[in-house]
Structure formats: C-alpha cells, structure tokens
Design a protein around this motif. Structure first.
Motif, PDB file in Angstrom:
ATOM      1  N   GLY A  52       0.792  -1.221   0.000  1.00 20.39           N
ATOM      2  CA  GLY A  52       0.000   0.000   0.000  1.00 20.39           C
ATOM      3  C   GLY A  52       0.822   1.267   0.000  1.00 20.39           C
ATOM      4  O   GLY A  52       0.274   2.363   0.151  1.00 20.39           O
ATOM      5  N   GLN A  95       1.986   6.350   2.739  1.00 23.40           N
ATOM      6  CA  GLN A  95       1.192   5.136   2.859  1.00 23.40           C
ATOM      7  C   GLN A  95      -0.210   5.418   2.347  1.00 23.40           C
ATOM      8  O   GLN A  95      -0.961   6.171   2.953  1.00 23.40           O
ATOM      9  CB  GLN A  95       1.154   4.659   4.319  1.00 23.40           C
ATOM     10  N   ARG A  97      -2.567   2.937   1.501  1.00 23.30           N
ATOM     11  CA  ARG A  97      -3.564   1.939   1.880  1.00 23.30           C
ATOM     12  C   ARG A  97      -3.169   1.241   3.166  1.00 23.30           C
ATOM     13  O   ARG A  97      -1.987   1.115   3.495  1.00 23.30           O
ATOM     14  CB  ARG A  97      -3.720   0.877   0.784  1.00 23.30           C
ATOM     15  N   GLU A  98      -4.194   0.788   3.864  1.00 24.08           N
ATOM     16  CA  GLU A  98      -4.031  -0.063   5.033  1.00 24.08           C
ATOM     17  C   GLU A  98      -4.935  -1.282   4.859  1.00 24.08           C
ATOM     18  O   GLU A  98      -5.956  -1.219   4.169  1.00 24.08           O
ATOM     19  CB  GLU A  98      -4.403   0.681   6.320  1.00 24.08           C
ATOM     20  N   PRO A  99      -4.588  -2.410   5.454  1.00 25.45           N
ATOM     21  CA  PRO A  99      -5.464  -3.585   5.352  1.00 25.45           C
ATOM     22  C   PRO A  99      -6.852  -3.292   5.920  1.00 25.45           C
ATOM     23  O   PRO A  99      -6.986  -2.675   6.975  1.00 25.45           O
ATOM     24  CB  PRO A  99      -4.730  -4.656   6.161  1.00 25.45           C
ATOM     25  N   GLU A 100      -7.883  -3.740   5.198  1.00 25.55           N
ATOM     26  CA  GLU A 100      -9.258  -3.536   5.625  1.00 25.55           C
ATOM     27  C   GLU A 100     -10.000  -4.863   5.602  1.00 25.55           C
ATOM     28  O   GLU A 100      -9.525  -5.851   5.033  1.00 25.55           O
ATOM     29  CB  GLU A 100      -9.957  -2.521   4.713  1.00 25.55           C
ATOM     30  N   GLU A 110      -7.189  -6.298   0.491  1.00 23.27           N
ATOM     31  CA  GLU A 110      -5.747  -6.096   0.513  1.00 23.27           C
ATOM     32  C   GLU A 110      -5.399  -4.624   0.328  1.00 23.27           C
ATOM     33  O   GLU A 110      -6.154  -3.857  -0.278  1.00 23.27           O
ATOM     34  CB  GLU A 110      -5.079  -6.923  -0.580  1.00 23.27           C
ATOM     35  N   GLU A 111      -4.224  -4.262   0.843  1.00 21.43           N
ATOM     36  CA  GLU A 111      -3.746  -2.892   0.690  1.00 21.43           C
ATOM     37  C   GLU A 111      -2.952  -2.694  -0.595  1.00 21.43           C
ATOM     38  O   GLU A 111      -2.463  -1.603  -0.871  1.00 21.43           O
ATOM     39  CB  GLU A 111      -2.881  -2.493   1.890  1.00 21.43           C
ATOM     40  N   LYS A 112      -2.810  -3.723  -1.395  1.00 13.55           N
ATOM     41  CA  LYS A 112      -2.005  -3.661  -2.608  1.00 13.55           C
ATOM     42  C   LYS A 112      -2.507  -2.582  -3.573  1.00 13.55           C
ATOM     43  O   LYS A 112      -3.716  -2.429  -3.789  1.00 13.55           O
ATOM     44  CB  LYS A 112      -2.043  -5.025  -3.323  1.00 13.55           C
ATOM     45  N   ASN A 132      -6.937   0.397  -4.776  1.00 19.55           N
ATOM     46  CA  ASN A 132      -6.792  -1.019  -4.457  1.00 19.55           C
ATOM     47  C   ASN A 132      -7.995  -1.735  -5.055  1.00 19.55           C
ATOM     48  O   ASN A 132      -8.518  -1.310  -6.079  1.00 19.55           O
ATOM     49  CB  ASN A 132      -6.654  -1.236  -2.951  1.00 19.55           C
TER      50      ASN A 132
END
Length: 433
Positions: A52, A95, A97-100, A110-112, A132
């Motif tokens: 992310g 940053q 994205r963060e995992p959700e 995914e934060e990808k 994402n």
C-alpha cells in the motif's frame, strides 16, 4: 503485418522490489512492486507496492536544467537529443492503503496498489490517483521548504566568534567561503583577544532550509464498486474518471461494469457499461481493461476476455450498449479451442499519443490497431510464440492466466510490454506506422 520479435529485451531481476538488498535477504511480499506510472512530462514516476505504499521519484536532469542558466553558445551546443538514460531521485513517499476487512461479505481487502494514474498538475502541486480492489483515492503532493538545524561541535581550541558567524552565514547562503580556525587574519591582536572564547568545547546549531514534499488525500471514491477495480483512466478534460472491474478467482465476482465519476463528486457515479446478464449462467465474457481516448473525451475503449476491443461514443446514450466499432483479429487464433480462447483474452489496452492507434496485449502477442480499420491489426508482435507448444502445461500450472501490460512512450516513438524472466520488450513505431 506480423513480426516475430522486434526491438530488444533486458533482464533486471531486482526491478520488482523496493530498496537495496543482498542476495541472502528474504523477500517480503509487501515490498514487491505492483504498479508503476510515469506522468506525461516524464519528470516524475510513481511506484506502488503490495504493502500500500507509494513512492514518487523525480528526474534529475529536469530539475538540474531548471536551476541552471546557460549562455546562448552553451544552449546552441546543447541543442541535440540526449542519448543518455534519465536518472530519477527520491522525492517523497506515503502510505496510501491499510489492510481492511469487509464485515458484510466476510472478505479481507488487501492494501495492494492495483493502479496509479497521474492527473493535471495545478499551482505547482502534483495530483495522482491510486486504487486497491475497492477504493480510489486522489492524492495531492505539494513541495515545501522545511527548516532543519545542523549541530556542530568545535574542538578544544581558540575559536573566533567572528569567524564562527562568518561560517554560519556562508552555510546559510550555501556559499563555499572558508572560515579559519584562529584569528590571525583579523587586524590587531587586541581584537583577536576580545573575540576568542576560553579553551573549552563549543556546541552550535546552524539552521538550513531544504526542499521536501508531503502528500495529502483530497478525495475518496468508494461504496460504488461491487467488483474489484482493475483500470483507472481520466479523460482529456481531467474532470471525469473511468473505472473498470475484474474477477478474482474463487470468489463470485465478475468484471462486468464500467463506472464514470466526476473528480469533484465523491458520492455519485454513473454506470456506463454493464455486461452482467440476468442469468449468470449466460455469462460469456468479462471486461479486462478500459481507457479514454487521449483527444476526444467522448470516446471510450474497453477490452474483454474474448479478445474483443470495443470503441464507444458516450454521446449516443447514457448506457453505452451500442458499440461504435468492434475490433477482433479473427485470423490469428486458427481453429477455435478451449486454450486458444484463453490466450485470446486481452489483458491491457492503450491509445497511441495521437489517438489514431490502439495497442493491445494478450497472452501471446502485442498488437497494434488502426481505429479506422477494425478487421485486423496493422502489426502483430509475437512475444510468446515459443510457448505455444506448451499451452497444456501452462494451463495445468495456471500460468496461462498470467496478465501482461503494455504502454506507449510519451513521444509516441516506442511500444513496450513485459514477459517472463523479468524481461521487457521495446518496439519502435517507425517499423509499423
């Protein structure tokens, strides 16, 4: 026109990872690069990874040239096309994205970073879109000057305060003015004695201003994507966005829609392409990529898993079911079979700089289409023809479903696409256009 293999390839096994590492270091999944995007000027490149994170690099040549002042003779000597490879230096990172977790569907998001897209720069600020699987964000990257202090320790010796101040002034002015360690250059020993500290250590803090950049999220486009996002495209007016969707294996999701957004409106979007049938058992193809025309903001092109490229005019109807043109190479696949239908799926499309051609990539080939001729491509570059005898083995290990992208250089003189073994192929347009 068919070509076996035009251009050249290079091998860079470290090109898919962030940072420098030794061969013994363990590769972290979060450090693997998942998206790369150059801006139109070529002065900036944004890189996203599976963790992310987005890192922005700036071209050294462009920055140095802007700060230099040349005479007329020097400018005439520099009037040539540089053959050296451009170098990029670090500008900033953030940053994105963060995992959700989607509690309604019990699905981890995914934060990808799937895709990156640059927007028009305004007032010296950079704007970039990132996405994402579910959410698109608009980021503003702004440069600013930051005051930093540098600590200096002087040894145990006589030091003139006047020379210390001269050294500090020259440091702030970024001038290479040497400062002496004693007062012998001053006039009069009385002045020297009055400007000398006792014999003890000195500790100084000297301020300096440095250019830096920071990113801020300005827009979030969410809650309108039932399927995973696989494409971002902004039109010529830079006010509307087009997003495509794709299917994740093993989950009941299909890339069946294209949504249209306005950059200034985050709570409303319009569905302009919907390929979802009333009965999912009748589903025969899915959308794989979508792209706006570079000069005509009303034209939109999208590709499908059946090897079709559709060019639609959004002025004709709100829902673009009517296709202005349909491009498909009927002769390249030979006798239809289960495997030939899989390799016919188009994974990516790009318009040329002038909008007269469409570049498409499927598993086997890179093809160039003329928008005025839909019967066959004007050029075909055979990238994976050597793998055709091994299609059954590729299907067994799922490699036949790998996706490859394509791109056109900013000056429109070259095409590029990727392959296995970290290889990249470049083709000059002068051979086919």
């Amino acid at each position: 026109m068919g070509t076996e293999h035009v251009g050249f390839e290079f091998d860079d096994r470290e090109s898919t990872l962030f940072g420098e590492r030794s061969p013994d270091d363990e590769i972290q999944d979060a450090d693997i690069i998942s998206a790369v995007e150059f801006d139109k000027s070529g002065n900036y490149v944004a890189v996203g990874d599976r963790g992310g994170r987005i890192v922005i690099f700036e071209a050294k040549d462009g920055k140095d040239t802007a700060e230099r002042h040349y005479s007329r003779n020097q400018l005439e000597q520099l009037d040539y096309v540089s053959l050296s490879h451009p170098e990029y230096q670090y500008k900033t990172e953030f940053q994105s994205r963060e995992p959700e977790f989607d509690y309604l569907k019990s699905l981890e998001i995914e934060e990808k970073i799937n895709k990156l897209k640059w927007c028009t720069s305004l007032n010296g600020s950079l704007f970039i879109l990132s996405t994402n699987d579910k959410t698109i964000k608009l980021w503003k990257v702004k440069g600013r000057k930051v005051k930093k202090a540098r600590e200096m320790d002087f040894p145990c010796q006589f030091v003139s305060t006047e020379n210390v101040l001269l050294g500090e002034r020259s440091f702030l002015n970024e001038q290479d003015i040497p400062s002496v360690a004693n007062g012998n250059n001053l006039e009069g020993e009385e002045n020297v004695a009055n400007n000398i500290f006792p014999s003890h250590d000195l500790h100084y803090k000297i301020a300096n201003y440095e250019d830096t950049a920071y990113a801020r999220c300005r827009r979030v486009y969410a809650n309108a994507h039932d399927f995973n996002i696989n494409s971002i495209s902004n039109n010529r007016t830079q006010t509307e966005l087009c997003f495509g969707f794709y299917m994740m294996e093993g989950i009941q999701r299909n890339d069946l829609r294209v949504n249209l957004w306005n950059l200034e409106v985050t709570d409303q979007s319009f569905n302009i392409v919907d390929m979802k049938p009333s009965n999912m058992e009748d589903l025969t193809e899915v959308i794989t990529s979508a792209e706006f025309h570079p000069t005509h903001c009303n034209l939109l092109s999208y590709s499908s898993s059946r090897g079709f490229i559709r060019l639609v005019d959004m002025r004709q109807s709100a829902l673009c079911d009517f296709n202005a043109m349909i491009f498909r190479d009927e002769q390249s696949h030979g006798s239809p079979s289960f495997l030939t239908e899989i390799v016919a799926s188009i994974s990516d499309i790009k318009f040329s700089v002038d909008g007269r051609h469409i570049l498409s990539r499927d598993y086997m080939n890179l093809k160039l289409w003329d928008v005025r001729m839909d019967s066959s491509p004007v050029a075909t570059f055979k990238i994976h023809e050597h793998l055709r005898p091994n299609l059954c083995d590729l299907y067994t290990n799922d490699s036949i479903f790998d996706k490859f992208e394509c791109c056109v250089s900013g000056d429109g003189l070259h095409f590029a696409t990727g392959s296995y073994r970290f290889s990249c192929y470049f083709m000059p347009t002068c051979l086919v256009i």
